[in-house]
Design a protein around this motif. Structure first.
Motif, PDB file in Angstrom:
ATOM      1  N   GLN B  38       0.737  -1.334   0.167  1.00 27.98           N
ATOM      2  CA  GLN B  38      -0.068   0.084  -0.012  1.00 27.98           C
ATOM      3  C   GLN B  38       0.702   1.265  -0.024  1.00 27.98           C
ATOM      4  O   GLN B  38       0.391   2.318  -0.237  1.00 27.98           O
ATOM      5  N   GLN B  39       2.136   1.076   0.460  1.00 21.95           N
ATOM      6  CA  GLN B  39       2.925   2.501   0.477  1.00 21.95           C
ATOM      7  C   GLN B  39       4.543   2.163   0.327  1.00 21.95           C
ATOM      8  O   GLN B  39       4.710   1.021   0.413  1.00 21.95           O
ATOM      9  N   PRO B  40       5.196   3.152   0.438  1.00 25.70           N
ATOM     10  CA  PRO B  40       6.766   2.990  -0.145  1.00 25.70           C
ATOM     11  C   PRO B  40       7.168   2.426   1.217  1.00 25.70           C
ATOM     12  O   PRO B  40       6.582   2.662   2.430  1.00 25.70           O
ATOM     13  N   TYR B  41       8.159   1.903   1.189  1.00 19.38           N
ATOM     14  CA  TYR B  41       9.155   1.054   2.170  1.00 19.38           C
ATOM     15  C   TYR B  41       9.338   2.212   3.192  1.00 19.38           C
ATOM     16  O   TYR B  41       9.196   2.003   4.400  1.00 19.38           O
ATOM     17  N   ASP B  42       9.875   3.458   2.975  1.00 17.71           N
ATOM     18  CA  ASP B  42      10.066   4.698   4.045  1.00 17.71           C
ATOM     19  C   ASP B  42       8.840   4.911   4.754  1.00 17.71           C
ATOM     20  O   ASP B  42       9.239   5.390   5.644  1.00 17.71           O
ATOM     21  N   ALA B  43       7.701   4.741   4.173  1.00 17.31           N
ATOM     22  CA  ALA B  43       6.481   5.415   4.755  1.00 17.31           C
ATOM     23  C   ALA B  43       6.142   4.209   5.948  1.00 17.31           C
ATOM     24  O   ALA B  43       5.249   4.525   6.646  1.00 17.31           O
ATOM     25  N   ILE B  44       6.553   3.036   6.060  1.00 19.27           N
ATOM     26  CA  ILE B  44       6.334   1.889   6.790  1.00 19.27           C
ATOM     27  C   ILE B  44       6.971   2.194   8.050  1.00 19.27           C
ATOM     28  O   ILE B  44       8.224   1.875   8.115  1.00 19.27           O
ATOM     29  N   THR B  45       6.070   2.411   9.174  1.00 19.28           N
ATOM     30  CA  THR B  45       6.908   2.510  10.664  1.00 19.28           C
ATOM     31  C   THR B  45       6.833   1.266  11.188  1.00 19.28           C
ATOM     32  O   THR B  45       5.664   0.449  10.951  1.00 19.28           O
ATOM     33  N   MET B  46       7.584   0.918  12.182  1.00 16.08           N
ATOM     34  CA  MET B  46       7.428  -0.217  13.277  1.00 16.08           C
ATOM     35  C   MET B  46       6.177  -0.067  13.736  1.00 16.08           C
ATOM     36  O   MET B  46       5.479  -1.138  13.916  1.00 16.08           O
ATOM     37  N   SER B  47       5.661   1.071  14.190  1.00 14.81           N
ATOM     38  CA  SER B  47       4.486   1.023  14.830  1.00 14.81           C
ATOM     39  C   SER B  47       3.261   0.550  14.146  1.00 14.81           C
ATOM     40  O   SER B  47       2.520  -0.050  14.499  1.00 14.81           O
ATOM     41  N   SER B  48       3.294   1.133  12.802  1.00 15.10           N
ATOM     42  CA  SER B  48       2.367   0.655  11.966  1.00 15.10           C
ATOM     43  C   SER B  48       2.254  -0.797  11.477  1.00 15.10           C
ATOM     44  O   SER B  48       1.192  -1.391  11.596  1.00 15.10           O
ATOM     45  N   VAL B  49       3.505  -1.375  11.456  1.00 15.30           N
ATOM     46  CA  VAL B  49       3.509  -2.807  11.327  1.00 15.30           C
ATOM     47  C   VAL B  49       3.124  -3.714  12.593  1.00 15.30           C
ATOM     48  O   VAL B  49       1.963  -4.463  12.415  1.00 15.30           O
TER      49      VAL B  49
END
Lengths: 227, 227
Positions: B38-49
DNA sequence: GAGTTTCAATGACCATGGGTCATTTATAAC
DNA sequence: GTTATAAATGACCCATGGTCATTGAAACTC
């Protein structure tokens, strides 16, 4: 409570003219390059660049909108130098396909920092740069690819369009091969010490030359696969 | 002052057995994959995971030492699946060089997330993973390259060593080409709208097929360039 | 050359996100 | 039921990219 910091008077030289600003910009890029030669990209902080350049961190943002934009500018300069060298070589007559592959290989191997920057382009540098900046960069790149591509076609007697195609492919191949051949220092040491990993140890120059030769050969033959 | 948070009792299911731990690990990876789609790698935070996986952030670090290690594991899984598919194809008879190039191209184009992960490997994922983890990953990779390489040689009647060499080259070529063909969404839109940048717009499948064909052709011919 | 304006330079400050660890409590063991 | 183990949690720490109110060097005015 806090003792008044000396405020280093007289140390703030302001870049007022366009010329002075250009110079300061170059100083910053120069400092960044120096740091890049000593440590991996990730380890370079904006503070460290600022210190190395002899300015405050905030000053960096007067000249570059983001960290990535700064390094993209650095890459931009190196790209220009690279194409200058390529054009100069293409202007000299008597170039064969293997000769060109050889020249390219040696020239690239001699520019390790350029290789590292190119490898960062897509995954890192384009990620946090204002769109207009990125587009300007790409436009300059496209222009030089086309110009040098035509010269390349002439030199190697390639079919029309094959020159820029080849240069484009080069951009896809080079960073991957470079990274594979030269991983980060600690990793490299570990890989070298492990017999099971011998298969992954490749020599940049060897592979580059072989791969390029094959590609040029393919391009000279079948023109029907092109656009 | 702060009202006591409900402390969601009964919601903490603990993974005790090795099997349960594996399952939880997979859930986390699955969540990360979903986000990556859904989003670029950079935009994925550990919190969101963590949120996506239904666990707390700290839990992620029970299963993966760093963010990069998490995504490296994800790539590891995809690599395994990719090699499984390749091996299966090589087991079926009647494969020609162009046929193989074609198959590889289609197979890769059908795995965009794999391509994105591979592109991150050197520049990003290997940067912040404990050395043993990275080495284990590389060892698995080297093994499969060698095994499939041999099968490939047999299928295409390549000289000895050319099979793994080809697979290695593939790893250098694929991410670069993929990134060039499919830049980040906003950039892509801007490039498409700019006539000056038309030269940089390439189609992954077309270029991949042409490039691969040329390379295989080169490998079939001159064996002397190989180790 | 004193006064005024401009804007480059500064660095304290903010926001974000990776990573930690003392505490909590589910589950196993007895 | 009691105790022991260790999985899970999330408040917290801290490094770093990026901001902006303030400072003061240089240019400009009269």
């Amino acid at each position: 409570m806090v003792i008044e910091t000396p405020k280093l008077k007289g140390k703030r030289r302001r870049a007022v003219s366009a010329d002075l600003k250009d110079r300061r910009r170059s100083e910053i890029l120069q400092a960044a390059l120096q740091l890049l030669a000593q440590q991996p990209y990730d380890a370079i902080t904006m503070s460290s660049v600022a210190t190395a350049a002899g300015v405050a961190k905030g000053t960096l943002y007067l000249y570059f909108p983001t960290r990535e934009a700064l390094f993209l500018s650095l890459l931009d300069e190196h790209y220009a130098a690279w194409f200058d060298a390529l054009d100069a070589r293409l202007r000299r007559p008597g170039l064969t396909a293997p000769g060109w592959a050889d020249w390219i290989t040696r020239e690239l191997a001699a520019r390790p920092l350029f290789l590292r920057l190119v490898a960062l382009l897509h995954g890192v540098l384009e990620q946090n740069v204002p769109l207009p900046e990125t587009l300007a960069f790409k436009r300059r790149l496209a222009q030089r690819v086309e110009r040098s591509g035509i010269a390349l076609e002439r030199a190697l007697q390639l079919p029309g369009g094959a020159g820029s195609r080849l240069l484009l492919w080069l951009q896809a191949i080079v960073p991957g091969l470079a990274q594979m051949a030269a991983p980060a220092a600690p990793l490299r040491a570990a890989v070298e010490a492990d017999a099971e990993l011998a298969g992954l140890l490749i020599d940049f120059a060897t592979e580059m030359r072989a791969l390029l030769a094959a590609v040029v050969h393919g391009l000279q033959g079948k023109t029907e696969t092109l656009s």
